[in-house]
Design a protein around this motif. Structure first.
Motif, mmCIF file in Angstrom:
data_model
loop_
_atom_site.group_PDB
_atom_site.id
_atom_site.type_symbol
_atom_site.label_atom_id
_atom_site.label_comp_id
_atom_site.label_asym_id
_atom_site.label_seq_id
_atom_site.Cartn_x
_atom_site.Cartn_y
_atom_site.Cartn_z
ATOM 1 N N ILE A 286 -11.846 -3.172 27.353
ATOM 2 C CA ILE A 286 -10.467 -2.980 27.804
ATOM 3 C C ILE A 286 -10.012 -4.252 28.495
ATOM 4 O O ILE A 286 -10.790 -4.866 29.240
ATOM 5 N N HIS A 287 -8.804 -4.684 28.208
ATOM 6 C CA HIS A 287 -8.258 -5.901 28.823
ATOM 7 C C HIS A 287 -7.087 -5.466 29.693
ATOM 8 O O HIS A 287 -6.007 -5.144 29.166
ATOM 9 N N TYR A 288 -7.302 -5.424 31.009
ATOM 10 C CA TYR A 288 -6.218 -5.139 31.952
ATOM 11 C C TYR A 288 -6.523 -5.879 33.253
ATOM 12 O O TYR A 288 -7.526 -5.580 33.907
ATOM 13 N N PRO A 289 -5.700 -6.871 33.612
ATOM 14 C CA PRO A 289 -5.992 -7.706 34.782
ATOM 15 C C PRO A 289 -6.170 -6.910 36.075
ATOM 16 O O PRO A 289 -6.819 -7.377 37.010
ATOM 17 N N GLY A 290 -5.653 -5.675 36.087
ATOM 18 C CA GLY A 290 -5.775 -4.871 37.301
ATOM 19 C C GLY A 290 -7.144 -4.263 37.518
ATOM 20 O O GLY A 290 -7.457 -3.758 38.596
ATOM 21 N N LEU A 291 -8.020 -4.344 36.495
ATOM 22 C CA LEU A 291 -9.371 -3.784 36.662
ATOM 23 C C LEU A 291 -10.297 -4.827 37.247
ATOM 24 O O LEU A 291 -10.302 -5.987 36.801
ATOM 25 N N GLY A 310 2.438 -4.462 32.663
ATOM 26 C CA GLY A 310 2.565 -3.195 31.950
ATOM 27 C C GLY A 310 1.858 -3.144 30.618
ATOM 28 O O GLY A 310 2.014 -2.185 29.860
ATOM 29 N N LEU A 311 1.065 -4.174 30.306
ATOM 30 C CA LEU A 311 0.361 -4.205 29.012
ATOM 31 C C LEU A 311 -1.110 -3.865 29.223
ATOM 32 O O LEU A 311 -1.731 -4.328 30.197
ATOM 33 N N VAL A 312 -1.690 -3.084 28.329
ATOM 34 C CA VAL A 312 -3.123 -2.792 28.310
ATOM 35 C C VAL A 312 -3.603 -2.980 26.876
ATOM 36 O O VAL A 312 -2.990 -2.431 25.945
ATOM 37 N N SER A 313 -4.642 -3.777 26.673
ATOM 38 C CA SER A 313 -5.202 -3.922 25.328
ATOM 39 C C SER A 313 -6.592 -3.305 25.295
ATOM 40 O O SER A 313 -7.391 -3.507 26.210
ATOM 41 N N LEU A 314 -6.865 -2.556 24.230
ATOM 42 C CA LEU A 314 -8.160 -1.886 24.065
ATOM 43 C C LEU A 314 -8.825 -2.397 22.787
ATOM 44 O O LEU A 314 -8.145 -2.581 21.785
ATOM 45 N N ASP A 315 -10.157 -2.592 22.834
ATOM 46 C CA ASP A 315 -10.889 -2.928 21.615
ATOM 47 C C ASP A 315 -11.667 -1.688 21.180
ATOM 48 O O ASP A 315 -12.555 -1.230 21.897
ATOM 49 N N LEU A 316 -11.297 -1.143 20.023
ATOM 50 C CA LEU A 316 -11.943 0.077 19.531
ATOM 51 C C LEU A 316 -13.010 -0.239 18.482
ATOM 52 O O LEU A 316 -13.517 0.667 17.812
ATOM 53 N N VAL A 366 -8.718 -12.196 19.415
ATOM 54 C CA VAL A 366 -7.822 -11.185 18.847
ATOM 55 C C VAL A 366 -8.616 -10.470 17.755
ATOM 56 O O VAL A 366 -8.514 -10.797 16.572
ATOM 57 N N THR A 367 -9.407 -9.500 18.184
ATOM 58 C CA THR A 367 -10.391 -8.880 17.286
ATOM 59 C C THR A 367 -9.753 -7.835 16.367
ATOM 60 O O THR A 367 -8.655 -7.341 16.666
ATOM 61 N N PRO A 368 -10.449 -7.485 15.281
ATOM 62 C CA PRO A 368 -9.902 -6.480 14.359
ATOM 63 C C PRO A 368 -9.714 -5.112 15.017
ATOM 64 O O PRO A 368 -8.872 -4.331 14.596
ATOM 65 N N GLY A 369 -10.483 -4.837 16.076
ATOM 66 C CA GLY A 369 -10.386 -3.538 16.746
ATOM 67 C C GLY A 369 -9.382 -3.507 17.880
ATOM 68 O O GLY A 369 -9.213 -2.479 18.543
ATOM 69 N N LEU A 370 -8.690 -4.624 18.116
ATOM 70 C CA LEU A 370 -7.809 -4.715 19.290
ATOM 71 C C LEU A 370 -6.487 -3.989 19.062
ATOM 72 O O LEU A 370 -5.809 -4.202 18.051
ATOM 73 N N VAL A 371 -6.135 -3.118 19.999
ATOM 74 C CA VAL A 371 -4.808 -2.497 19.990
ATOM 75 C C VAL A 371 -4.110 -2.873 21.289
ATOM 76 O O VAL A 371 -4.751 -2.983 22.343
ATOM 77 N N ARG A 372 -2.812 -3.141 21.198
ATOM 78 C CA ARG A 372 -2.028 -3.521 22.371
ATOM 79 C C ARG A 372 -1.088 -2.386 22.731
ATOM 80 O O ARG A 372 -0.350 -1.891 21.879
ATOM 81 N N LEU A 373 -1.155 -1.973 23.987
ATOM 82 C CA LEU A 373 -0.293 -0.885 24.452
ATOM 83 C C LEU A 373 0.703 -1.434 25.453
ATOM 84 O O LEU A 373 0.317 -2.008 26.474
#
Ligand SMILES: C/C=C(/N=C/c1c(COP(=O)(O)O)cnc(C)c1O)C(=O)O
Length: 395
Positions: A286-291, A310-316, A366-373
């Protein structure tokens, strides 16, 4: 004159900066000046206006009262002497590039950047003899800059991996070789980060995003000191011409009045979401600077005034898992763009960053599993519930 002094607090300037009741009519909201040209009365005055010996409106490609109010509001919030509006974020980026670069110059950036920006730098400018370096970190940046480096181009957090860049340190490296520092402040907004206070020379936005906030306008803007702004207006508007219209400027003026309130809601929602999903078994990263586990957490806490965006990116893990997840979301709309009050979700590797190609995508994480929320201002529990059910469906 502006209704509010520059000394007023940010939230007060977000509402009032850039406009006052119309002197003729008293109109309380900035009128939309839907006009391409302005009468200047006499030949003598026309000559003075075109010679720059007298200031005033004469043609809306150069300046328009509604657009000017937007520029002044942005300048106030970024703490800049001036700002220049453009028809899109890429209009702003290309205006910067074409105004300040010439063949033989070099540009350094710390990737990833938004795909379109990297395409501008590597693709178009590459054809005009500009050399582009993608620096992996500050040490690499120090290694690649030289006396030919004219621009150092930064985003923080970066699109889409939410890497936090030490803007002050990067600016020192750039200024040591005489380069100008461009910071694309789209993801942070001046509510969280004011790059000019950290050494930047030019601050640009895709105003399409958080500044507008309502997903109803495409726009760009650059804030800078008076000299750089004047150059941008002359070359970026007079000669290149990516112009913002008065109707769009009106939408931006209205959206920006709630920027502080919206950023508080975006940050709260994103933080709550990140805390909940960070331990989900389907989430490989998970990519979120607040963590706290984010490598740039401490830097972000300083540089972003204690909020984390307000952005969170997850690698699934795989594109297949990412697409299953995205297709299972109900409240997050699958669409590119970000910073809207509505939550948005996307798969950067196959959309906004697809043009970068496999090698660059891999190098920049920028991996194939990365989703940007892009977490909107809907109820956080609803958003978390949507992500959790989609993770179960995708898992
Ligand atoms: C589809 C667009 C996305 N972004 C755009 C963008 C631009 C370019 O801004 P216009 O789209 O030209 O206003 C500039 N700078 C940054 C950090 C951006 O994210 C997106 O990522 O989803």
């Amino acid at each position: 004159e502006q209704a509010v002094s520059t000394g007023a607090a940010f939230a007060t300037r977000a509402v009032h900066a850039g406009h006052a009741p119309d002197p003729q009519t008293g109109a309380h909201v900035q009128p939309i000046y839907a006009t391409s040209t302005f009468s200047y009365g006499t030949a003598e005055r026309g000559a003075r206006l075109f010679a720059g010996e007298e200031s005033g409106y004469f043609y809306s490609r150069l300046s328009n009262p509604t657009v000017r109010a937007f520029e002044e509001k942005v300048a106030s919030l970024e703490g800049a002497a001036d700002a220049v509006a453009f028809g899109s974020g890429m209009g702003a980026a290309s205006a910067i590039a074409l105004t300040f670069l010439k063949s033989g110059d070099e540009v350094a950036f710390m990737g990833p950047l938004y795909g379109g920006t990297e395409g501008l730098l590597r693709g178009i400018l590459g054809r005009f003899g500009v050399t582009v370096h993608d620096a992996a970190d500050l040490n690499d940046l120090k290694r690649v800059v030289n006396e030919k480096t004219r621009l150092v181009w930064l985003e923080s957090p970066t699109n889409p991996t939410l890497r936090v860049v030490d803007l002050n340190a990067a600016a020192d490296i750039a200024h040591a070789v005489g380069a100008l520092v461009v910071v694309d402040n789209t993801f942070s907004t001046p509510y969280l980060t004011r790059p000019l206070e950290l050494g930047a020379d030019l601050v640009m936005h895709s105003a399409t995003k958080y500044l507008s906030g309502h997903g109803d306008v495409i726009a760009g803007v650059v804030a800078a000191n008076a000299d750089l702004s004047a150059e941008l207006r002359l070359h970026g508007l007079r000669h290149v011409g990516s112009v913002l219209g008065p109707f769009e400027a009106h939408l931006l003026l209205r959206g920006m009045k709630t920027l502080p309130l919206r950023m508080e809601a975006h940050c709260a929602g994103a933080h709550a979401l990140a805390e909940v999903v960070k331990d989900h078994p389907a989430v490989q990263a998970i990519h979120y600077p607040g963590l706290p586990q984010h490598p740039g957490h401490d830097l972000a806490a300083r540089q972003m005034n204690g909020k984390f965006g307000g952005l969170v990116s997850l690698d699934l893990g795989t594109q297949e898992a990412a697409w299953r997840f995205l297709n299972a979301l109900k409240l997050f709309t699958q669409a590119v763009s970000l910073g809207d009050v509505e939550s948005l979700s996307s798969h950067p590797a196959s959309t906004t960053h697809q043009l970068l190609g496999e090698e660059t995508l891999a190098r920049q994480g920028v991996t194939p599993g990365l989703v940007r929320l892009s977490v909107g201002i809907e109820d956080a529990a609803d958003l978390i519930g949507d992500v959790r059910q989609a993770l179960e469906a995708g898992g």
